[in-house]
Design a protein around this motif. Sequence first.
Motif, mmCIF file in Angstrom:
data_model
loop_
_atom_site.group_PDB
_atom_site.id
_atom_site.type_symbol
_atom_site.label_atom_id
_atom_site.label_comp_id
_atom_site.label_asym_id
_atom_site.label_seq_id
_atom_site.Cartn_x
_atom_site.Cartn_y
_atom_site.Cartn_z
ATOM 1 N N ARG A 1 44.973 -67.530 -33.429
ATOM 2 C CA ARG A 1 46.084 -66.712 -32.814
ATOM 3 C C ARG A 1 47.267 -67.084 -32.529
ATOM 4 O O ARG A 1 47.358 -68.206 -32.027
ATOM 5 C CB ARG A 1 45.433 -66.290 -31.293
ATOM 6 C CG ARG A 1 46.064 -65.076 -30.842
ATOM 7 C CD ARG A 1 45.349 -64.637 -29.262
ATOM 8 N NE ARG A 1 46.030 -63.482 -28.966
ATOM 9 C CZ ARG A 1 45.835 -62.920 -27.787
ATOM 10 N NH1 ARG A 1 45.128 -63.481 -26.809
ATOM 11 N NH2 ARG A 1 46.788 -61.847 -27.482
ATOM 12 N N ARG A 2 48.378 -66.610 -32.797
ATOM 13 C CA ARG A 2 49.778 -66.952 -32.912
ATOM 14 C C ARG A 2 50.605 -65.877 -32.095
ATOM 15 O O ARG A 2 50.558 -64.885 -32.832
ATOM 16 C CB ARG A 2 50.522 -67.404 -34.184
ATOM 17 C CG ARG A 2 49.591 -68.777 -34.733
ATOM 18 C CD ARG A 2 49.848 -69.012 -35.929
ATOM 19 N NE ARG A 2 49.570 -70.217 -36.444
ATOM 20 C CZ ARG A 2 48.260 -70.498 -36.909
ATOM 21 N NH1 ARG A 2 47.268 -69.275 -37.128
ATOM 22 N NH2 ARG A 2 47.951 -71.637 -37.453
ATOM 23 N N GLU B 1 50.065 -70.869 -29.726
ATOM 24 C CA GLU B 1 49.083 -70.807 -30.796
ATOM 25 C C GLU B 1 47.714 -71.246 -29.914
ATOM 26 O O GLU B 1 47.853 -72.141 -29.011
ATOM 27 C CB GLU B 1 49.559 -71.998 -31.914
ATOM 28 C CG GLU B 1 50.670 -71.474 -32.741
ATOM 29 C CD GLU B 1 50.786 -72.434 -33.850
ATOM 30 O OE1 GLU B 1 49.938 -73.319 -34.088
ATOM 31 O OE2 GLU B 1 51.897 -72.236 -34.483
ATOM 32 N N SER C 1 43.098 -69.544 -23.180
ATOM 33 C CA SER C 1 43.542 -68.590 -23.916
ATOM 34 C C SER C 1 45.250 -68.495 -23.607
ATOM 35 O O SER C 1 45.637 -68.927 -22.697
ATOM 36 C CB SER C 1 43.137 -67.117 -23.273
ATOM 37 O OG SER C 1 43.922 -66.154 -23.821
ATOM 38 N N GLU D 1 47.078 -54.455 -28.576
ATOM 39 C CA GLU D 1 47.431 -55.777 -29.070
ATOM 40 C C GLU D 1 48.902 -55.747 -29.772
ATOM 41 O O GLU D 1 49.273 -54.707 -30.162
ATOM 42 C CB GLU D 1 46.420 -56.088 -29.971
ATOM 43 C CG GLU D 1 45.028 -56.767 -29.509
ATOM 44 C CD GLU D 1 45.344 -58.195 -29.007
ATOM 45 O OE1 GLU D 1 46.384 -58.950 -29.501
ATOM 46 O OE2 GLU D 1 44.655 -58.438 -28.133
#
Length: 549
Positions: free
Chosen positions: A19-20, A15, A55, A120
């Motif tokens: 964003r996870r 996490e 990140s 993604e």
Amino acid sequence: MAGHAARNPAAPALEMGHRRLSYGELARRVRDLAAALGAAGVGAGDNVGVCIGRSVDRVSSFLAILQMGAVFVPLDPALPEERLRHVLNSTDMRLVIVNAASPALPDMELDFVVLDRLPEVAGLPEFDWQPDDCAGDAPAYIIFTSGTSGQPKGVVLSRAALANYAVAAARHFELGASARVSQLNGFGFDVSVGDMAMALAAGACLVFPTDVQGLPGPAVGRFIDQARLTHLSLTPSALTIIPQADHPELTHIIVAGEACRPALVEQWGRGRTFINAYGPTEATIEALFTRCEPGHPVTIGRPVDNMGACLLTQDLQPVARGEEGELCLFGRGLALGYLDQPELTARQFPTVDIPGQGSMRIYRTGDRAKATAEGRFICLGRIDDQVKINGHRIEPAEIEAVLCDQPDVVDASVSLLAAESMPDRLIAHVVMRRGTGTFDPLALRESLSKRLPAFMIPSAFLPVPELPLNANGKRNRSALPLPPFLTEPPVARTVGTATEARLMALIDANVGQHRLAGVRDSFDRAGIDSFPWRPFCLRSRTRSMSDSI
């Protein structure tokens, strides 16, 4: 990680802010990145750099490199270009993983894999990825530490050593699938590799702060609660400046990288598990640990699983019971050695006979230590000149070499200044060439910043006519003059308002008495860096002063 992804793909793995990634999504991301690395020609044994800011893709890059049988080399984007160039040259690196926010790297005909161009992950993909087997003695990652030669040296760690640490740390630090582990340690600091490894080995969730949440001090305190952390991993210095609060979900604190003071255990150790861990990079992150209790002496404890420790004399003979000696480590976690430095490797990793163990390859830590009657070790300081500041291991000789490269510098000595009521700091004594004009410490600081990371820049530069020697003709650092702010009488204060008077009182409390004469004095010229200003800013706000101050 692959096992957790197969058994429970929906479990949270990473996490950062909004964003996870679940374990299943992380496995897919690693597979896609490994495919991109393979397409770029990466093979087993290749050194692959990762140069990205904070990140979750630091983790996927780390795992994809391991999946390819290659070697992970973290490249901190904040490093000066010359230091990055040295790392790239010494590792013979040809490919670096980057993203759109990565800094420009030296023009060295490098190839790049750009993370932003990977697909993604959306939803939970069908899990069909399995890691390839790899020899345990194959290198896993390289960490660069300060070196006495004037350049950082690369420490090469094996896959077996990393796997041993990951499983041992997950057990000793009581990590489970419900744990939420912080990733606060700096990229390139080996504890950041340990945070990744132990969290993934346990099936836990590794939580990165955003850039704002990761600001040292109060922001990290808020991050603890916002991220619902159960395990906090950081240096004692970083923990010291976090405001004390309840943090009801925080059950474990793990400090490493520098000495832990009893007052820190007293402040943070009640009602939770407080672990003090010890270990040089050459022994895979942390080799010893202990659970600390408020009101009890702080030790570095006993070895982790499959590691051992002993005390030896200068001649590598066991010391008598109760006596001090050099702390030496042995076991599965020892590094393979130093990159392309066989003589240094042989000197620091000799093979000796250890009572009850037989012939063992050891690592000489350079730390003085003694053992308690219960078999716990107490670290007493260094045998050599190496120092630690804010968790960073620093060889003064490396800074001295860079200083002596300056056109008007004849000689230099760098040492650690530890004084009451102020943080530890580096002090440089400099012998300038005769006929040199006005001594300009700001120019020296600016020049060093182009070659050294910020934590290696001295806080103060003092000109001296020569460096004193002892009776054996060796440099006598203890005879060097102290900075003027520790020896000169207090300067007259120029305080104009009640607010300025309150500010000056806070400044005295945080950086030392009478470092500044008034609020308009230069921090740089007084040798004051940013670290002591973090608690100062917090205290100024708690005393109803404006944030704009």
